[in-house]
Scaffold this motif. Structure first.
Motif, PDB file in Angstrom:
ATOM      1  N   UNK A  83       0.850  -1.193   0.000  1.00 60.65           N
ATOM      2  CA  UNK A  83       0.000   0.000   0.000  1.00 60.65           C
ATOM      3  C   UNK A  83       0.883   1.239   0.000  1.00 60.65           C
ATOM      4  N   UNK A  84       1.137   1.759  -1.199  1.00 63.92           N
ATOM      5  CA  UNK A  84       2.030   2.901  -1.339  1.00 63.92           C
ATOM      6  C   UNK A  84       1.314   4.183  -1.766  1.00 63.92           C
ATOM      7  N   UNK A  85       0.208   4.059  -2.489  1.00 63.75           N
ATOM      8  CA  UNK A  85      -0.491   5.235  -3.009  1.00 63.75           C
ATOM      9  C   UNK A  85      -0.872   6.185  -1.871  1.00 63.75           C
ATOM     10  N   UNK A  86      -0.698   7.458  -2.108  1.00 64.16           N
ATOM     11  CA  UNK A  86      -1.046   8.436  -1.085  1.00 64.16           C
ATOM     12  C   UNK A  86      -0.904   9.844  -1.622  1.00 64.16           C
ATOM     13  N   UNK A  87      -1.304  10.800  -0.814  1.00 65.78           N
ATOM     14  CA  UNK A  87      -1.242  12.214  -1.186  1.00 65.78           C
ATOM     15  C   UNK A  87      -0.389  12.957  -0.167  1.00 65.78           C
ATOM     16  N   UNK A  88       0.596  13.704  -0.663  1.00 70.15           N
ATOM     17  CA  UNK A  88       1.362  14.585   0.215  1.00 70.15           C
ATOM     18  C   UNK A  88       0.608  15.908   0.346  1.00 70.15           C
ATOM     19  N   UNK A 107      -7.834   9.086   1.162  1.00 72.18           N
ATOM     20  CA  UNK A 107      -6.809   8.404   0.373  1.00 72.18           C
ATOM     21  C   UNK A 107      -5.764   7.739   1.257  1.00 72.18           C
ATOM     22  N   UNK A 108      -5.202   8.497   2.178  1.00 63.06           N
ATOM     23  CA  UNK A 108      -4.055   8.007   2.956  1.00 63.06           C
ATOM     24  C   UNK A 108      -4.421   7.013   4.052  1.00 63.06           C
ATOM     25  N   UNK A 109      -5.694   6.955   4.414  1.00 59.28           N
ATOM     26  CA  UNK A 109      -6.111   6.034   5.481  1.00 59.28           C
ATOM     27  C   UNK A 109      -7.164   5.052   4.966  1.00 59.28           C
ATOM     28  N   UNK A 110      -8.344   5.570   4.620  1.00 59.92           N
ATOM     29  CA  UNK A 110      -9.459   4.676   4.294  1.00 59.92           C
ATOM     30  C   UNK A 110      -9.261   3.950   2.965  1.00 59.92           C
ATOM     31  N   UNK A 111      -8.631   4.592   2.007  1.00 55.99           N
ATOM     32  CA  UNK A 111      -8.336   3.911   0.748  1.00 55.99           C
ATOM     33  C   UNK A 111      -7.388   2.748   0.950  1.00 55.99           C
ATOM     34  N   UNK A 112      -6.404   2.931   1.832  1.00 56.86           N
ATOM     35  CA  UNK A 112      -5.449   1.863   2.135  1.00 56.86           C
ATOM     36  C   UNK A 112      -6.164   0.668   2.779  1.00 56.86           C
ATOM     37  N   UNK A 113      -7.083   0.967   3.692  1.00 56.20           N
ATOM     38  CA  UNK A 113      -7.814  -0.105   4.357  1.00 56.20           C
ATOM     39  C   UNK A 113      -8.733  -0.823   3.382  1.00 56.20           C
ATOM     40  N   UNK A 133       3.265   1.916   3.401  1.00 54.58           N
ATOM     41  CA  UNK A 133       4.303   2.940   3.337  1.00 54.58           C
ATOM     42  C   UNK A 133       3.850   4.102   4.212  1.00 54.58           C
ATOM     43  N   UNK A 134       4.390   4.148   5.421  1.00 57.19           N
ATOM     44  CA  UNK A 134       4.050   5.244   6.334  1.00 57.19           C
ATOM     45  C   UNK A 134       5.181   6.283   6.289  1.00 57.19           C
ATOM     46  N   UNK A 135       5.298   7.132   7.272  1.00 56.12           N
ATOM     47  CA  UNK A 135       6.244   8.242   7.172  1.00 56.12           C
ATOM     48  C   UNK A 135       6.740   8.677   8.538  1.00 56.12           C
ATOM     49  N   UNK A 150      -0.856  13.498  10.456  1.00 49.32           N
ATOM     50  CA  UNK A 150      -1.925  12.811  11.183  1.00 49.32           C
ATOM     51  C   UNK A 150      -2.452  11.619  10.386  1.00 49.32           C
ATOM     52  N   UNK A 151      -2.551  11.778   9.065  1.00 51.50           N
ATOM     53  CA  UNK A 151      -3.038  10.674   8.236  1.00 51.50           C
ATOM     54  C   UNK A 151      -2.043   9.520   8.243  1.00 51.50           C
ATOM     55  N   UNK A 152      -0.754   9.830   8.183  1.00 48.51           N
ATOM     56  CA  UNK A 152       0.263   8.778   8.158  1.00 48.51           C
ATOM     57  C   UNK A 152       0.386   8.070   9.501  1.00 48.51           C
ATOM     58  N   UNK A 153       0.240   8.808  10.598  1.00 49.76           N
ATOM     59  CA  UNK A 153       0.286   8.159  11.901  1.00 49.76           C
ATOM     60  C   UNK A 153      -0.956   7.295  12.110  1.00 49.76           C
ATOM     61  N   UNK A 154      -2.101   7.780  11.622  1.00 52.70           N
ATOM     62  CA  UNK A 154      -3.323   6.975  11.705  1.00 52.70           C
ATOM     63  C   UNK A 154      -3.154   5.669  10.945  1.00 52.70           C
ATOM     64  N   UNK A 155      -2.564   5.746   9.761  1.00 55.52           N
ATOM     65  CA  UNK A 155      -2.323   4.547   8.961  1.00 55.52           C
ATOM     66  C   UNK A 155      -1.395   3.583   9.692  1.00 55.52           C
ATOM     67  N   UNK A 156      -0.387   4.124  10.335  1.00 61.59           N
ATOM     68  CA  UNK A 156       0.567   3.269  11.039  1.00 61.59           C
ATOM     69  C   UNK A 156      -0.082   2.545  12.215  1.00 61.59           C
TER      70      UNK A 156
END
Length: 288
Positions: A83-88, A107-113, A133-135, A150-156
């Motif tokens: 899961x790499x797709x995301x928006x900066x 995109x960065x959270x719910x799309x990955x799920x 792919x988190x950050x 916040x989106x990347x930490x939520x994903x992690x």
């Protein structure tokens, strides 16, 4: 013996997904490379065992179509999902457009799920692995990156939870906590602008330069970074793998350094000191 397979989201030219796709292909994998538009993956054209799929991770119809294509090609198994797709994104939080912020999370959270849920049966059948792919942005409160971080930490957090929930099904979960990497992502902010009336207008140029990557910070080379990540994935790594420029330092600092030290470090060069002087205040109190 059939080739192992990997599906990677967000494989646009010269991005992290592109680098990962190339390294998996060179290691003999069957690669499903995805992007919202197939034309964005032109640098991967002609590579053996690379199949292009048009995939918008926020579109359930496209997700289902991608799953069916992989089932047809592999017999219903998928060894790795990346899961790499995301928006900066860059914007002071007081200037944030809430609908835009919700789209970042979509995109960065719910799309990955959504992608992970759809491909879970294939991963379980293969006893494979899902990679997020988190950050490092999710571990430091860098000014103007609050929504993205916040989106990347939520994903992690979701990835770490999935690591436990998928363990009974013999599926590994790995988070690549990504530091600075040289990609075309910085070019997406060439026309960055603050909204009219922003209190940060006096330092707009500074914020714009940071969004474009013109902050003087080093970044890891794309292909070298991709090779490290692929090596970690195929080696069976689970949990968090810190990789990329500044990743190791961030891991140490966010765990061991006092908050005041971290604040000083992440605020350096952001222009906030200029605003403090302009408004008669410094971080430690009123300027005399």
């Amino acid at each position: 013996m059939s080739k192992k397979s990997v599906l990677i989201t967000g494989c646009s030219n010269d991005g992290i997904g592109y680098g990962l796709a190339g390294h998996f292909q060179r290691r003999g994998f069957r690669v499903f490379a995805t992007a919202r538009r197939l034309s964005k993956m032109s640098n991967l054209e002609g590579l053996a065992d690379v199949t292009f799929l048009a995939l918008d991770i926020c579109d359930q119809t496209r997700i289902k179509a991608a799953v069916q294509k992989v089932i047809q090609e592999t017999g219903g198994e998928l060894d790795y999902l990346v899961n790499n797709a995301g928006i900066s994104h860059f914007m002071p939080l007081l200037d944030e457009d809430i609908p835009t912020a919700k789209h970042i999370f979509e995109t960065n959270v719910w799309g990955q799920l959504a992608v992970t849920q759809a491909f879970a049966p294939l991963l379980i059948k293969a006893r494979g692995a899902v990679v997020f792919i988190t950050s490092i942005a999710g571990h430091v409160n860098v000014p103007y990156m609050g929504t993205y971080a916040a989106s990347k930490r939520s994903l992690e957090i979701m990835a770490e939870t999935l690591r436990l929930e998928l363990a009974p099904f013999q599926v590994r979960v790995l988070s690549i906590v990504t530091g600075g990497v040289q990609t075309l992502g910085q070019s997406h902010f060439d026309e960055f602008a603050l909204p009219e009336g922003s209190m940060y207008k006096p330092i707009e140029d500074t914020i714009a330069k940071r969004a474009r990557g013109e902050d003087g910070k080093q970044r890891s080379g794309l292909l070298g970074h991709a090779e490290q990540v692929v090596t970690a994935i195929v080696a069976g790594t689970a949990g968090k793998f810190w990789c990329g420029q500044g990743a190791g330092a961030t891991k140490f600092a966010s765990t061991h350094l006092p908050t005041s030290w971290m604040d000083a470090g992440v605020s350096k060069g952001t222009g906030l000191d200029h605003l403090s002087k302009e408004h008669g205040n410094r971080y430690g109190g009123r300027e005399e």
